[in-house]
Design an enzyme around this catalytic site. Structure first.
Site, PDB file in Angstrom:
ATOM      1  N   ILE A 188       0.903  -1.151   0.000  1.00 15.40           N
ATOM      2  CA  ILE A 188       0.000   0.000   0.000  1.00 15.40           C
ATOM      3  C   ILE A 188       0.941   1.200   0.000  1.00 15.40           C
ATOM      4  O   ILE A 188       1.594   1.493   1.003  1.00 15.40           O
ATOM      5  CB  ILE A 188      -0.923   0.012   1.233  1.00 15.40           C
ATOM      6  CG1 ILE A 188      -1.890  -1.159   1.132  1.00 15.40           C
ATOM      7  CG2 ILE A 188      -1.685   1.333   1.290  1.00 15.40           C
ATOM      8  CD1 ILE A 188      -2.829  -1.270   2.309  1.00 15.40           C
ATOM      9  N   PRO A 189       1.060   1.879  -1.161  1.00 17.88           N
ATOM     10  CA  PRO A 189       2.210   2.758  -1.396  1.00 17.88           C
ATOM     11  C   PRO A 189       2.103   4.111  -0.690  1.00 17.88           C
ATOM     12  O   PRO A 189       1.951   5.143  -1.332  1.00 17.88           O
ATOM     13  CB  PRO A 189       2.209   2.922  -2.916  1.00 17.88           C
ATOM     14  CG  PRO A 189       0.769   2.773  -3.298  1.00 17.88           C
ATOM     15  CD  PRO A 189       0.146   1.826  -2.313  1.00 17.88           C
ATOM     16  N   CYS A 190       2.230   4.110   0.630  1.00 16.01           N
ATOM     17  CA  CYS A 190       2.162   5.376   1.358  1.00 16.01           C
ATOM     18  C   CYS A 190       3.341   6.277   1.005  1.00 16.01           C
ATOM     19  O   CYS A 190       3.294   7.485   1.233  1.00 16.01           O
ATOM     20  CB  CYS A 190       2.103   5.131   2.862  1.00 16.01           C
ATOM     21  SG  CYS A 190       3.416   4.082   3.476  1.00 16.01           S
ATOM     22  N   HIS A 191       4.408   5.683   0.396  1.00 19.30           N
ATOM     23  CA  HIS A 191       5.542   6.518  -0.007  1.00 19.30           C
ATOM     24  C   HIS A 191       5.177   7.437  -1.167  1.00 19.30           C
ATOM     25  O   HIS A 191       5.908   8.360  -1.476  1.00 19.30           O
ATOM     26  CB  HIS A 191       6.733   5.625  -0.383  1.00 19.30           C
ATOM     27  CG  HIS A 191       6.427   4.630  -1.459  1.00 19.30           C
ATOM     28  ND1 HIS A 191       5.871   3.405  -1.207  1.00 19.30           N
ATOM     29  CD2 HIS A 191       6.590   4.688  -2.804  1.00 19.30           C
ATOM     30  CE1 HIS A 191       5.708   2.734  -2.337  1.00 19.30           C
ATOM     31  NE2 HIS A 191       6.128   3.502  -3.335  1.00 19.30           N
ATOM     32  N   ARG A 192       4.035   7.163  -1.814  1.00 19.94           N
ATOM     33  CA  ARG A 192       3.644   8.012  -2.954  1.00 19.94           C
ATOM     34  C   ARG A 192       2.827   9.229  -2.516  1.00 19.94           C
ATOM     35  O   ARG A 192       2.315   9.962  -3.360  1.00 19.94           O
ATOM     36  CB  ARG A 192       2.851   7.192  -3.976  1.00 19.94           C
ATOM     37  CG  ARG A 192       3.725   6.134  -4.636  1.00 19.94           C
ATOM     38  CD  ARG A 192       2.961   5.269  -5.627  1.00 19.94           C
ATOM     39  NE  ARG A 192       3.742   4.058  -5.909  1.00 19.94           N
ATOM     40  CZ  ARG A 192       3.227   2.912  -6.314  1.00 19.94           C
ATOM     41  NH1 ARG A 192       1.922   2.798  -6.503  1.00 19.94           N
ATOM     42  NH2 ARG A 192       3.998   1.866  -6.538  1.00 19.94           N
TER      43      ARG A 192
END
Lengths: 256, 171
Positions: free
Chosen positions: A158-162
């Site tokens: 779940i790409p929270c880095h984006r």
């Protein structure tokens, strides 16, 4: 032969094998299994149950991962052999193909909404915290979005880095600090230097002169535009004033 | 659901040894016993999810779980054939533990194999009455049979185990 019933009683005193209870609980989805996987990001420990992937972390050891999981997710977890398709799914996810199912039980509905929305951000793109807040119908809850993302139990997938700050700073990252966030985004093809240059000048959007559409700087719809046709824009009002309409894909503003 | 999950977790920890022991006596080897014991609990979990609070409150857990174990074994007998020990060479994978413990282990497993060889109606009765140490009334309840039938089956089963079955079994 009188001993027979005594022997039968001894048979009745047999103990279940070690780990039996955990295996049963894992089978009904009340405990999770985990295994380490080698990925482009290094060793990632991934936990799963019958509902899907429940947690991921780049822990230094199995022990560290187990401790973190029990404390953070609040269930039992035990090492296991991964289901045959999981390694492939992990690889695909990190390559931008969405194939994974997740178990987000235990999170609030707000946190779940934030994570679901974040999952829709394509690989190679970023969005501000305010975008997530607006998209889930809670435009004022920007800080709460930050907190929910910081507690994301399944980073990388779940790409929270984006999700990044609008002032050009990268923002915090639960999956290993700002440095790790920077490294992952670079790996995904985000031009951080350009983003930073824009943010420092106060530019939040880019418009394409030929289409009269304005987007977030990383939106793929603008990727093939010639650099000479791209203009940097400060905000929605000035973009509209210059004759641009918001992109329907990255939705930099509510589409009127 | 929180309630059922909590109840189930306690049930697993409280009854796992009983269910495993009964499964071992019914199947005769630890591999199948673990399968049966796991199936028992998984079925129990699915059933609990459909039960009303009153039904859960009135549940006699031990008898209920034993009934499920018995049913799991009956269904397996219908479906898969029990694994046979290969006669030509390859020994079973007994990991040698400390000597005394291994001896005890082997004796118990040997007995379990003999119990598992009993015809199923005797086996169920003997396992619940003597391995699990339930009363005749509880066994009758778990098997859904009259007490008299259970007593006769236990008697016949023990007789077979003692090995004096060559004379008239049918009297």
């Amino acid at each position: 032969m009188i001993a027979l019933t005594t022997d039968l009683k001894r048979l009745g005193a047999v103990k279940a094998p070690p780990g039996f209870a955990d295996r049963v609980l894992a089978q009904v989805g009340m405990a999770d299994s985990y295994a380490p996987f080698e990925t482009v990001l290094g060793t990632v420990y991934v936990a799963w149950n019958r509902l899907g992937v429940s947690a991921a972390a780049r822990s230094k050891s199995a022990r560290e991962f187990e401790d973190w999981f029990r404390k953070d997710v609040g269930r039992q977890v035990m090492p296991a052999e991964a289901p045959p398709d999981l390694a492939g799914k992990i690889k695909d996810e990190l390559n931008g193909k969405r194939r994974m199912r997740f178990d987000l039980r235990g999170l609030t509905t707000f946190e779940q909404a934030v994570l679901r929305k974040t999952r829709q951000i394509p690989r190679g793109e970023v969005r501000p915290y305010g975008w997530v807040a607006r998209e889930i119908g809670r435009p004022a809850a920007v800080r709460a979005v930050g907190t929910a993302l910081a507690n994301n139990p399944i980073p990388y997938f779940i790409p929270c880095h984006r999700v990044v700050r609008t002032d050009g700073e990268i923002g915090n990252y639960g999956g290993g600090g700002p440095e790790a966030k920077r490294a992952i985004l670079t790996l995904e093809g985000v031009r951080l230097k350009r983003l930073q240059d824009m943010a420092r000048g106060g530019f939040r959007y880019q418009g394409v002169r030929t289409t009269k559409i304005f987007c977030y700087p990383t939106c793929y719809t603008g990727r093939h535009a010639l650099e000479k046709n791209i203009v940097w824009l400060h905000d929605e009002a000035s973009a509209r004033a210059a004759g641009f309409r918001p992109c329907k894909v990255c939705r930099p503003a509510a589409v009127a | 659901m929180q309630g059922v999950d909590g109840l189930f977790e306690r049930m697993v920890h409280e009854h796992k040894d009983r269910v495993f022991a009964a499964s071992l006596a019914m199947t005769g080897n630890r591999h199948d016993a673990e399968d049966v014991a796991q199936d028992t609990f998984i079925r129990a979990y699915r059933a609990l999810a459909t039960y009303s609070p009153e039904r859960i409150r009135d549940l006699k857990e031990r008898a209920w779980l034993h009934r499920i174990t018995v049913n799991v074994v009956r269904n397996r007998v219908r479906g898969v054939k029990p694994r046979l020990v290969e006669l030509n060479g390859s020994e079973s994978d007994h990991s040698p533990g400390p000597e005394a413990k291994a001896m005890e282990h082997m004796q118990i497993d040997e007995l379990a194999t003999r119990v598992a060889d009993l015809p199923i109606r005797y086996r169920e009765a003997v396992v619940l009455r003597h391995v699990r140490d339930l009363s005749y009334a509880e066994v009758a309840d778990a098997l859904g049979q009259p007490v008299g039938t259970v007593k006769a089956n236990v008697h016949r089963g023990l007789k077979l185990l003692r090995g004096d079955d060559h004379d008239r079994v049918d009297d």
